[in-house]
Design a protein around this motif. Structure first.
Motif, mmCIF file in Angstrom:
data_model
loop_
_atom_site.group_PDB
_atom_site.id
_atom_site.type_symbol
_atom_site.label_atom_id
_atom_site.label_comp_id
_atom_site.label_asym_id
_atom_site.label_seq_id
_atom_site.Cartn_x
_atom_site.Cartn_y
_atom_site.Cartn_z
ATOM 1 N N TRP A 258 4.426 2.415 -13.168
ATOM 2 C CA TRP A 258 5.363 1.520 -12.684
ATOM 3 C C TRP A 258 5.966 0.576 -13.768
ATOM 4 C CZ3 TRP A 258 6.406 1.198 -7.579
ATOM 5 C CH2 TRP A 258 5.307 1.705 -6.806
ATOM 6 N N LEU A 259 7.239 0.118 -13.510
ATOM 7 C CA LEU A 259 7.688 -0.638 -14.207
ATOM 8 C C LEU A 259 6.871 -1.944 -14.476
ATOM 9 C CD1 LEU A 259 11.533 -0.576 -13.287
ATOM 10 C CD2 LEU A 259 10.692 -0.092 -15.460
ATOM 11 N N THR A 260 6.962 -2.840 -15.204
ATOM 12 C CA THR A 260 6.333 -3.989 -15.558
ATOM 13 C C THR A 260 6.507 -4.907 -14.313
ATOM 14 O OG1 THR A 260 6.061 -3.964 -17.870
ATOM 15 C CG2 THR A 260 5.618 -6.006 -16.731
ATOM 16 N N GLY A 261 5.571 -5.518 -13.575
ATOM 17 C CA GLY A 261 5.850 -6.309 -12.206
ATOM 18 C C GLY A 261 6.245 -5.862 -11.211
ATOM 19 N N ARG A 262 6.321 -4.518 -11.201
ATOM 20 C CA ARG A 262 6.752 -3.506 -10.095
ATOM 21 C C ARG A 262 5.272 -2.956 -9.381
ATOM 22 N NH1 ARG A 262 10.432 -5.885 -12.028
ATOM 23 N NH2 ARG A 262 12.590 -5.437 -11.483
ATOM 24 N N PRO A 263 5.276 -2.667 -8.052
ATOM 25 C CA PRO A 263 6.332 -3.061 -6.974
ATOM 26 C C PRO A 263 6.432 -4.521 -6.628
ATOM 27 C CG PRO A 263 4.357 -2.139 -6.003
ATOM 28 C CD PRO A 263 4.019 -2.120 -7.438
ATOM 29 N N ASN A 264 7.431 -5.036 -6.439
ATOM 30 C CA ASN A 264 7.690 -6.563 -6.142
ATOM 31 C C ASN A 264 8.334 -6.753 -4.516
ATOM 32 O OD1 ASN A 264 10.356 -5.765 -6.590
ATOM 33 N ND2 ASN A 264 10.670 -7.061 -7.754
ATOM 34 N N ILE B 69 -1.120 6.005 -3.517
ATOM 35 C CA ILE B 69 -0.478 5.831 -4.782
ATOM 36 C C ILE B 69 -0.844 4.739 -5.676
ATOM 37 C CG2 ILE B 69 1.459 5.676 -6.244
ATOM 38 C CD1 ILE B 69 3.104 7.030 -3.577
ATOM 39 N N PRO B 70 -1.686 5.058 -6.660
ATOM 40 C CA PRO B 70 -2.414 3.886 -7.334
ATOM 41 C C PRO B 70 -1.215 2.856 -7.923
ATOM 42 C CG PRO B 70 -3.117 5.698 -8.165
ATOM 43 C CD PRO B 70 -2.374 6.139 -7.136
ATOM 44 N N LEU B 71 -1.447 1.542 -7.902
ATOM 45 C CA LEU B 71 -0.521 0.667 -8.489
ATOM 46 C C LEU B 71 -0.743 0.392 -9.916
ATOM 47 C CD1 LEU B 71 -0.422 -1.942 -5.611
ATOM 48 C CD2 LEU B 71 0.957 -0.009 -6.019
ATOM 49 N N HIS C 234 0.864 -0.882 0.048
ATOM 50 C CA HIS C 234 0.052 -0.299 0.070
ATOM 51 C C HIS C 234 0.899 1.367 -0.065
ATOM 52 C CE1 HIS C 234 -3.580 2.659 0.710
ATOM 53 N NE2 HIS C 234 -2.862 3.125 1.625
ATOM 54 N N PHE C 235 1.203 1.665 -1.274
ATOM 55 C CA PHE C 235 1.892 2.892 -1.204
ATOM 56 C C PHE C 235 1.123 4.087 -1.013
ATOM 57 C CE2 PHE C 235 5.013 -0.235 -3.059
ATOM 58 C CZ PHE C 235 5.920 0.354 -2.871
ATOM 59 N N VAL C 236 2.055 5.065 -0.408
ATOM 60 C CA VAL C 236 1.477 6.493 0.119
ATOM 61 C C VAL C 236 2.722 7.472 -0.252
ATOM 62 C CG1 VAL C 236 -0.322 5.494 1.538
ATOM 63 C CG2 VAL C 236 1.871 6.168 2.325
ATOM 64 N N TRP C 237 1.972 8.782 -0.464
ATOM 65 C CA TRP C 237 3.076 9.817 -0.551
ATOM 66 C C TRP C 237 3.341 10.217 0.888
ATOM 67 C CZ3 TRP C 237 5.220 9.837 -4.928
ATOM 68 C CH2 TRP C 237 4.558 9.815 -6.000
ATOM 69 N N SER C 238 4.528 10.427 1.075
ATOM 70 C CA SER C 238 5.076 10.650 2.389
ATOM 71 C C SER C 238 4.523 12.198 3.057
ATOM 72 C CB SER C 238 6.700 10.325 2.623
ATOM 73 O OG SER C 238 7.283 11.367 1.531
ATOM 74 N N HIS C 239 4.376 12.980 2.143
ATOM 75 C CA HIS C 239 3.962 14.255 2.517
ATOM 76 C C HIS C 239 2.408 14.391 3.090
ATOM 77 C CE1 HIS C 239 3.753 18.609 3.216
ATOM 78 N NE2 HIS C 239 2.986 18.699 2.351
ATOM 79 N N ASN C 240 1.582 13.972 2.083
ATOM 80 C CA ASN C 240 0.166 14.111 2.271
ATOM 81 C C ASN C 240 -0.544 12.639 2.633
ATOM 82 O OD1 ASN C 240 -0.170 12.334 -0.326
ATOM 83 N ND2 ASN C 240 -0.608 14.494 -1.459
#
Length: 119
Positions: free
Chosen positions: A78-84, A71-73, A61-67
């Motif tokens: 994103w590079l193919t297969g990322r995040p991994n 972050i949608p996956l 579950h990626f989030v922006w550190s400031h707000n």
């Protein structure tokens, strides 16, 4: 990456938060492509610049550190297969030199970083 965040905050900013593909492309062309040459980057992941996303609090579950916004996956950045989460140690977000797309990388690796400032 904690150092990078602290450096940005010391100057009154925060690690960059990308809102659109056009903004990502501008950051890539302005900062990433201008920072590294092909000779600097023998592998696609060896050259990247930190931006402000992470999944430190909840894996995957990626989030922006400031707000703290999610972050949608599936945003196409994103590079193919990322995040991994390779080796269970990749929790921070960087823009790669090879394509301008995002990769999750180990937060402990020193890299250049992009600060964002509000005016």
């Amino acid at each position: 990456m904690e150092y990078d965040l602290a450096q940005c905050e010391k100057e009154g900013g925060y690690l960059a938060e990308v809102g659109t593909a056009a903004e990502n492309q501008w950051l890539f062309q302005t900062f990433v492509a201008a920072t590294f040459s092909e000779e600097d980057c023998p592998k696609y992941y060896s050259c990247a610049i930190w931006i402000g996303g992470n999944d430190l609090k909840q894996e995957g579950h990626f989030v922006w550190s400031h707000n703290n916004n999610t972050i949608p996956l599936t945003n196409g950045l994103w590079l193919t297969g990322r995040p991994n989460d390779f080796k269970k140690e990749q929790d921070c977000l960087a823009i790669t030199h090879s394509s301008g797309l995002w990769n999750d990388l180990s937060c402990s690796t020193e890299r250049p970083f992009i600060c964002e400032f509000e005016f």
